[in-house]
Design an enzyme around this catalytic site. Sequence first.
Site, PDB file in Angstrom:
ATOM      1  N   TYR A  86     -16.128   9.734 -19.282  1.00 39.77           N
ATOM      2  CA  TYR A  86     -16.540   8.376 -18.899  1.00 39.77           C
ATOM      3  C   TYR A  86     -17.638   8.453 -17.822  1.00 39.77           C
ATOM      4  O   TYR A  86     -17.511   9.221 -16.859  1.00 39.77           O
ATOM      5  CB  TYR A  86     -15.315   7.598 -18.397  1.00 39.77           C
ATOM      6  CG  TYR A  86     -15.661   6.306 -17.735  1.00 39.77           C
ATOM      7  CD1 TYR A  86     -16.358   5.315 -18.438  1.00 39.77           C
ATOM      8  CD2 TYR A  86     -15.346   6.057 -16.408  1.00 39.77           C
ATOM      9  CE1 TYR A  86     -16.714   4.135 -17.831  1.00 39.77           C
ATOM     10  CE2 TYR A  86     -15.689   4.867 -15.792  1.00 39.77           C
ATOM     11  CZ  TYR A  86     -16.383   3.914 -16.510  1.00 39.77           C
ATOM     12  OH  TYR A  86     -16.742   2.747 -15.902  1.00 39.77           O
ATOM     13  N   ASP A 114      -7.402  11.854 -18.833  1.00 41.89           N
ATOM     14  CA  ASP A 114      -7.654  10.427 -18.937  1.00 41.89           C
ATOM     15  C   ASP A 114      -7.179  10.019 -20.331  1.00 41.89           C
ATOM     16  O   ASP A 114      -7.801  10.375 -21.335  1.00 41.89           O
ATOM     17  CB  ASP A 114      -9.155  10.157 -18.741  1.00 41.89           C
ATOM     18  CG  ASP A 114      -9.499   8.684 -18.758  1.00 41.89           C
ATOM     19  OD1 ASP A 114      -8.759   7.915 -19.408  1.00 41.89           O
ATOM     20  OD2 ASP A 114     -10.512   8.294 -18.150  1.00 41.89           O
ATOM     21  N   LYS A 118      -7.977  -1.439 -19.840  1.00 39.97           N
ATOM     22  CA  LYS A 118      -8.236  -1.388 -21.284  1.00 39.97           C
ATOM     23  C   LYS A 118      -6.970  -1.741 -22.082  1.00 39.97           C
ATOM     24  O   LYS A 118      -6.553  -2.869 -22.054  1.00 39.97           O
ATOM     25  CB  LYS A 118      -8.784   0.003 -21.623  1.00 39.97           C
ATOM     26  CG  LYS A 118      -9.896   0.478 -20.674  1.00 39.97           C
ATOM     27  CD  LYS A 118     -11.102  -0.417 -20.753  1.00 39.97           C
ATOM     28  CE  LYS A 118     -12.153  -0.296 -19.660  1.00 39.97           C
ATOM     29  NZ  LYS A 118     -12.171   0.710 -18.675  1.00 39.97           N
ATOM     30  N   ARG A 167       0.818  -1.234   0.000  1.00 39.34           N
ATOM     31  CA  ARG A 167       0.000   0.000   0.000  1.00 39.34           C
ATOM     32  C   ARG A 167       0.843   1.272   0.000  1.00 39.34           C
ATOM     33  O   ARG A 167       0.300   2.369  -0.117  1.00 39.34           O
ATOM     34  CB  ARG A 167      -0.981  -0.016   1.196  1.00 39.34           C
ATOM     35  CG  ARG A 167      -1.998   1.120   1.147  1.00 39.34           C
ATOM     36  CD  ARG A 167      -3.073   0.969   2.199  1.00 39.34           C
ATOM     37  NE  ARG A 167      -2.550   0.633   3.503  1.00 39.34           N
ATOM     38  CZ  ARG A 167      -1.986   1.509   4.326  1.00 39.34           C
ATOM     39  NH1 ARG A 167      -1.874   2.777   3.988  1.00 39.34           N
ATOM     40  NH2 ARG A 167      -1.537   1.125   5.507  1.00 39.34           N
TER      41      ARG A 167
HETATM   42  C1  LIG Z   1     -12.134   6.230 -20.409  1.00 40.59           C
HETATM   43  C2  LIG Z   1     -12.265   5.493 -19.106  1.00 40.59           C
HETATM   44  N1  LIG Z   1     -11.733   6.017 -18.000  1.00 40.59           N
HETATM   45  C3  LIG Z   1     -11.818   5.408 -16.802  1.00 40.59           C
HETATM   46  C4  LIG Z   1     -12.497   4.215 -16.673  1.00 40.59           C
HETATM   47  C5  LIG Z   1     -12.591   3.557 -15.308  1.00 40.59           C
HETATM   48  O1  LIG Z   1     -11.703   2.475 -15.252  1.00 40.59           O
HETATM   49  P1  LIG Z   1     -11.945   1.140 -14.400  1.00 40.59           P
HETATM   50  O2  LIG Z   1     -13.183   0.483 -14.923  1.00 40.59           O
HETATM   51  O3  LIG Z   1     -10.679   0.375 -14.635  1.00 40.59           O
HETATM   52  O4  LIG Z   1     -12.115   1.540 -12.985  1.00 40.59           O
HETATM   53  C6  LIG Z   1     -13.075   3.621 -17.802  1.00 40.59           C
HETATM   54  C7  LIG Z   1     -13.799   2.339 -17.695  1.00 40.59           C
HETATM   55  O5  LIG Z   1     -14.501   1.922 -18.585  1.00 40.59           O
HETATM   56  C8  LIG Z   1     -12.946   4.284 -19.056  1.00 40.59           C
HETATM   57  O6  LIG Z   1     -13.489   3.764 -20.170  1.00 40.59           O
END
Ligand SMILES: Cc1ncc(COP(=O)(O)O)c(C=O)c1O
Length: 382
Positions: free
Chosen positions: A102, A174, A199, A48
Amino acid sequence: MKKQATTAATICVHTGTQIDPAIQGANTPIHTSSAFGYRGTPENQYPRYYNTPNQKAIVQKLCALEQVEEGLLFSSGMAAISAIIFGLLRQGDHLVLSKEIYGGTYAFITNELPRFGISYTFTDTTEPESFAAALQDNTRLIYLETPSNPLLRLTDVAAVTRLAKERGIVTAIDNTFASPINQKPAEFGIDLIMHSGTKYLGGHSDLCFGAVVGSSELMKPLRKHAINLGGSLNAETCALIERSMKTLSLRVERQTQNALEVAEWLEKQEGIRKVNYPGLPTHPQHELARRQMKGFGAMLSFELEGDAASTERFLDRLQMILPALSLGGVESLICASAKTSHVKMSPEERAAAGVSDTLLRLSVGIEAAEDIIADIRQAMNA
Ligand SMILES: Cc1ncc(COP(=O)(O)O)c(C=O)c1O
């Protein structure tokens, strides 16, 4: 590798790997311990504290790809996002975000931040002027997502960071959709880069993690908060990620090549109303994409002629492309945005957001492009 790698393909394979000198295996050994000796070590190690050998191996790879200094790995993308927000903001601060973001990030911001007295403004992603208009004296953070989901609209990252730097505002992005192979936001002045590693970094639709990387100056205080928030990642998953990231550049290059082929083909088909892909000259921000992205990515969306029911029938007829949530895996995945990321909106809100009932988001995989096209063709023709 003794020499420091500088090209993405070589970084993916070699950077960060900690070869055990006694055994000289090609991979970082999996250190399963949660108890590490503290005597005679430069820092106390603990999962952690985000400083175990398997965590460090991946952080070094990702930092080299994103051309930044330090990073943290989390058990999900959302844990990475919440660490940025709670690590940087306090009561009375204001946050500006891309409007097309998202759904999980939107839910987190709108559900959690009001309880902590942090205010926010969502603003149009395509217009730097709208970012300027949204800024307030107490704005501490601008949070971008580009290309956007599901319409693949772009934010001019350099224009936003210029604005932010003039006012001493931290910027975060992001970078999940583009991956560090296709977009390096630090080149355009972004301070913090976040990934849902679930992803492209993971790339096989079989694990969940998140990452934040940036300058030491920002990451050091963020690490302190992240230790308190506690969303760290275990060694076994780290080892899987290290394995996955060795092929990141290879996978994403192939996926990007396939996506362009599929998008070009789709655009010529009768029965398709619209194709959204930054690599197409018809994309309204194609020139910005050429400036800002190294490749146009492997995410695209398209609108079928017809209605919600005929779109469902199209999905039923697909034989290889899997209708599924998530993205970035080696297999092509498709989803109807109205039924997935935008399902909680009213039909009117969806229409205002440009998300029709026949809009499909495609995450293009590494299969042969001709097989992806053939599957779409037979599902359209049947
Ligand atoms: C563009 C984007 N950012 C953040 C996330 C969040 O990620 P996680 O599902 O790994 O928590 C996602 C999930 O689909 C996403 O598509």
